[in-house]
Design a protein around this motif. Structure first.
Motif: not given
Length: 67
Positions: A4-20, A27-35
């Protein structure tokens, strides 16, 4: 218990990676628009509306510029 601890840790890691990854994509879309709409003199022209890059960046963040 360990499983359960491993599952919770991996779930949190996936959520953080998705956000990043999502932030990088936005940011890439914004930079493309500006260019694409840059006039080459530190200004942005979007459908006959001229403004500085800073103003355009703020407007893009607010969602004012869209196709």
């Amino acid at each position: 218990m360990f499983g359960k601890l491993l599952k919770a840790t991996l779930t949190a890691a996936v959520v953080v990676l998705e956000a990043v990854c999502n932030d990088e994509t936005e940011q890439k879309k914004k930079e493309k628009f500006m260019r694409e709409h840059s006039d080459g003199l530190n200004g942005i022209n979007f459908f006959d509306e001229s403004c500085t890059e800073e103003e355009a960046s703020n407007a893009y963040d607010r969602g004012e510029y869209y196709y």
